[in-house]
Design a protein around this motif. Sequence first.
Motif, PDB file in Angstrom:
ATOM      1  N   ALA A   1       3.294  -8.598  -7.463  1.00 51.00           N
ATOM      2  CA  ALA A   1       3.058  -9.976  -7.011  1.00 51.00           C
ATOM      3  C   ALA A   1       2.913  -9.988  -5.498  1.00 51.00           C
ATOM      4  O   ALA A   1       3.499  -9.162  -4.793  1.00 51.00           O
ATOM      5  CB  ALA A   1       4.206 -10.891  -7.444  1.00 51.00           C
ATOM      6  N   VAL A   2       2.127 -10.954  -4.998  1.00 52.80           N
ATOM      7  CA  VAL A   2       1.954 -11.149  -3.549  1.00 52.80           C
ATOM      8  C   VAL A   2       2.176 -12.625  -3.261  1.00 52.80           C
ATOM      9  O   VAL A   2       1.477 -13.483  -3.805  1.00 52.80           O
ATOM     10  CB  VAL A   2       0.547 -10.721  -3.081  1.00 52.80           C
ATOM     11  N   ALA A   3       3.150 -12.927  -2.412  1.00 48.09           N
ATOM     12  CA  ALA A   3       3.526 -14.320  -2.168  1.00 48.09           C
ATOM     13  C   ALA A   3       3.412 -14.682  -0.696  1.00 48.09           C
ATOM     14  O   ALA A   3       4.247 -14.256   0.121  1.00 48.09           O
ATOM     15  CB  ALA A   3       4.959 -14.574  -2.660  1.00 48.09           C
ATOM     16  N   PRO A   4       2.394 -15.479  -0.324  1.00 50.78           N
ATOM     17  CA  PRO A   4       2.356 -16.014   1.040  1.00 50.78           C
ATOM     18  C   PRO A   4       3.402 -17.119   1.182  1.00 50.78           C
ATOM     19  O   PRO A   4       3.557 -17.954   0.284  1.00 50.78           O
ATOM     20  CB  PRO A   4       0.941 -16.566   1.152  1.00 50.78           C
ATOM     21  N   VAL A   5       4.138 -17.108   2.284  1.00 50.02           N
ATOM     22  CA  VAL A   5       5.263 -18.036   2.439  1.00 50.02           C
ATOM     23  C   VAL A   5       5.234 -18.665   3.826  1.00 50.02           C
ATOM     24  O   VAL A   5       4.938 -18.007   4.820  1.00 50.02           O
ATOM     25  CB  VAL A   5       6.610 -17.301   2.233  1.00 50.02           C
ATOM     26  N   ALA A   6       5.549 -19.954   3.872  1.00 48.90           N
ATOM     27  CA  ALA A   6       5.795 -20.666   5.139  1.00 48.90           C
ATOM     28  C   ALA A   6       7.082 -21.464   4.974  1.00 48.90           C
ATOM     29  O   ALA A   6       7.413 -21.885   3.866  1.00 48.90           O
ATOM     30  CB  ALA A   6       4.631 -21.579   5.474  1.00 48.90           C
ATOM     31  N   GLU A   7       7.798 -21.642   6.054  1.00 42.61           N
ATOM     32  CA  GLU A   7       9.100 -22.304   5.967  1.00 42.61           C
ATOM     33  C   GLU A   7       9.255 -23.364   7.046  1.00 42.61           C
ATOM     34  O   GLU A   7       8.668 -23.270   8.126  1.00 42.61           O
ATOM     35  CB  GLU A   7      10.236 -21.279   6.100  1.00 42.61           C
ATOM     36  N   THR A   8      10.061 -24.342   6.723  1.00 37.06           N
ATOM     37  CA  THR A   8      10.454 -25.359   7.699  1.00 37.06           C
ATOM     38  C   THR A   8      11.812 -25.897   7.260  1.00 37.06           C
ATOM     39  O   THR A   8      12.377 -25.447   6.250  1.00 37.06           O
ATOM     40  CB  THR A   8       9.403 -26.480   7.772  1.00 37.06           C
ATOM     41  N   SER A   9      12.339 -26.824   7.986  1.00 34.13           N
ATOM     42  CA  SER A   9      13.596 -27.462   7.590  1.00 34.13           C
ATOM     43  C   SER A   9      13.322 -28.934   7.296  1.00 34.13           C
ATOM     44  O   SER A   9      12.306 -29.489   7.739  1.00 34.13           O
ATOM     45  CB  SER A   9      14.652 -27.335   8.690  1.00 34.13           C
ATOM     46  N   GLY A  10      14.207 -29.550   6.545  1.00 34.53           N
ATOM     47  CA  GLY A  10      14.015 -30.950   6.190  1.00 34.53           C
ATOM     48  C   GLY A  10      15.293 -31.586   5.703  1.00 34.53           C
ATOM     49  O   GLY A  10      16.253 -30.896   5.360  1.00 34.53           O
ATOM     50  N   GLN A  11      15.295 -32.906   5.684  1.00 37.92           N
ATOM     51  CA  GLN A  11      16.436 -33.668   5.200  1.00 37.92           C
ATOM     52  C   GLN A  11      16.138 -34.113   3.777  1.00 37.92           C
ATOM     53  O   GLN A  11      15.235 -34.918   3.541  1.00 37.92           O
ATOM     54  CB  GLN A  11      16.701 -34.876   6.102  1.00 37.92           C
ATOM     55  N   ALA A  12      16.882 -33.550   2.819  1.00 33.07           N
ATOM     56  CA  ALA A  12      16.700 -33.931   1.419  1.00 33.07           C
ATOM     57  C   ALA A  12      17.522 -35.183   1.141  1.00 33.07           C
ATOM     58  O   ALA A  12      18.727 -35.226   1.445  1.00 33.07           O
ATOM     59  CB  ALA A  12      17.126 -32.792   0.503  1.00 33.07           C
ATOM     60  N   ILE A  13      16.891 -36.197   0.547  1.00 36.29           N
ATOM     61  CA  ILE A  13      17.550 -37.494   0.333  1.00 36.29           C
ATOM     62  C   ILE A  13      17.361 -37.930  -1.112  1.00 36.29           C
ATOM     63  O   ILE A  13      16.255 -37.902  -1.657  1.00 36.29           O
ATOM     64  CB  ILE A  13      16.975 -38.569   1.270  1.00 36.29           C
ATOM     65  N   TYR A  14      18.488 -38.343  -1.722  1.00 43.04           N
ATOM     66  CA  TYR A  14      18.430 -38.932  -3.061  1.00 43.04           C
ATOM     67  C   TYR A  14      19.471 -40.037  -3.109  1.00 43.04           C
ATOM     68  O   TYR A  14      20.681 -39.779  -3.016  1.00 43.04           O
ATOM     69  CB  TYR A  14      18.701 -37.896  -4.144  1.00 43.04           C
ATOM     70  N   GLY A  15      19.011 -41.264  -3.245  1.00 45.76           N
ATOM     71  CA  GLY A  15      19.929 -42.399  -3.237  1.00 45.76           C
ATOM     72  C   GLY A  15      20.637 -42.482  -1.892  1.00 45.76           C
ATOM     73  O   GLY A  15      20.009 -42.491  -0.835  1.00 45.76           O
ATOM     74  N   SER A  16      21.951 -42.507  -1.930  1.00 42.41           N
ATOM     75  CA  SER A  16      22.731 -42.571  -0.697  1.00 42.41           C
ATOM     76  C   SER A  16      23.157 -41.194  -0.212  1.00 42.41           C
ATOM     77  O   SER A  16      23.835 -41.068   0.813  1.00 42.41           O
ATOM     78  CB  SER A  16      23.987 -43.429  -0.917  1.00 42.41           C
ATOM     79  N   ASN A  17      22.776 -40.153  -0.953  1.00 40.26           N
ATOM     80  CA  ASN A  17      23.153 -38.790  -0.580  1.00 40.26           C
ATOM     81  C   ASN A  17      22.025 -38.124   0.207  1.00 40.26           C
ATOM     82  O   ASN A  17      20.847 -38.329  -0.080  1.00 40.26           O
ATOM     83  CB  ASN A  17      23.450 -37.946  -1.828  1.00 40.26           C
ATOM     84  N   ASN A  18      22.389 -37.330   1.198  1.00 42.77           N
ATOM     85  CA  ASN A  18      21.389 -36.569   1.940  1.00 42.77           C
ATOM     86  C   ASN A  18      21.973 -35.221   2.338  1.00 42.77           C
ATOM     87  O   ASN A  18      23.190 -35.067   2.480  1.00 42.77           O
ATOM     88  CB  ASN A  18      20.893 -37.353   3.159  1.00 42.77           C
TER      89      ASN A  18
END
Length: 403
Positions: A98-115
């Motif tokens: 398998a060959v997997a090109p990858v890019a990454e970043t950071s983010g704020q995951a939010i669901y309802g009142s939880n983050n």
Amino acid sequence: MLWETFLLAQKTIRRNKLRSALTILGIVIGVSAVISMVTLGSGATQKVTSDISKLGSNVLHVRPGQGMRGPGGARSSSDPFKIEDATAIKNSIAGLQAVAPVAETSGQAIYGSNNWSTSVTGGTNDFFIVQGWDLDEGRTFSDSELQAGKSVCLIGKTIQKELFANESPTGKTMRLGKISFKIIGTLKEKGQSNFGTDQDDLVVIPLKTLQRRMAGNSDVRTILVAVQEGVSTTGVQKEIELLMRERRGIAPGQEADFHVRDMKEIIDTLTGTTTVLTALLSAVAGVSLLVGGIGIMNIMLVSVTERTREIGTRLAIGALERDVLLQFLVESVSLSSLGGLIGILLGLGGAALCSKLIGVPFVFKPGIVAAAFFFSGAVGIVFGYVPAKKAAQMDPIEALRYE
């Protein structure tokens, strides 16, 4: 004769129980320390190998820059890869899984009142193959989702626990920053890596989705390449280097602006490091055995002095020098061997307890246990010989006059 000498030695040892216990203390400490260090070191080595193998022992990491060769690590001026580079590797080189090109970043995951602040990985379905990720529930990306850059994602166990608690997140919608993503699956738990990072704290989205909607570019920061079983990673590594030099217009002899890292090299380096550290700590612990041997010699010399009249009596009534020599040697070896047995039990018990506390597997090494026991006996012979020789060479007449 030998059995009688052994019984006589045991009687003498039991007659001075406290002194005998103090005599073998150095041997006990030395043997237990050596066994504990070797056992824990072997467990740490096994854990390192296991953790890195989870990332794929047959995996190559292709990244822009010169790796960690220079003091500044990868060069910031190196151009990133494109999806076409990963496609070229997949189509041009044989023996790849398998060959997997990858890019990454950071983010704020939010669901309802939880983050929860997390890392976001953009990739293809080959990413799960290369990294050895198994699905807990749901599915991976469809071809249309990958091509169109749809807002779908798979999440790790840490995200699931922080945002959804005991709920099943599959089919629900969460936000990464201001963008809504439908959760199509969850990944099985991997736990903490050997480098101290939480492998389950991630969100995986289609590569084109990350490029278009989050990063705003078409860059690929890493290309992960999984090599088929039985195919040499070294050979594939050289082929990738030649291909990428050609694609990036790097002339022969010119320094490359990318690097290809073999995970097997990392495994060998880390296991080699833990092995060296284990050997070093074991050598330091082994000094206690020498100290214990010196302690045995000192006590045996004192014993010879205390029992001068007894030795003179034995010699006067017909005992040979070798009989007296053998008696004191048997006493010395009995003490050191007893210390070795106690040290083995304490060492294995301490190693088992520490293994649980620090989270490494308990690896029983019968060869080390046997070597430690025989070495403890050898210490008794080496350091008991001088007192035994002194006792055997006494003049019976002078010994009987001793007060």
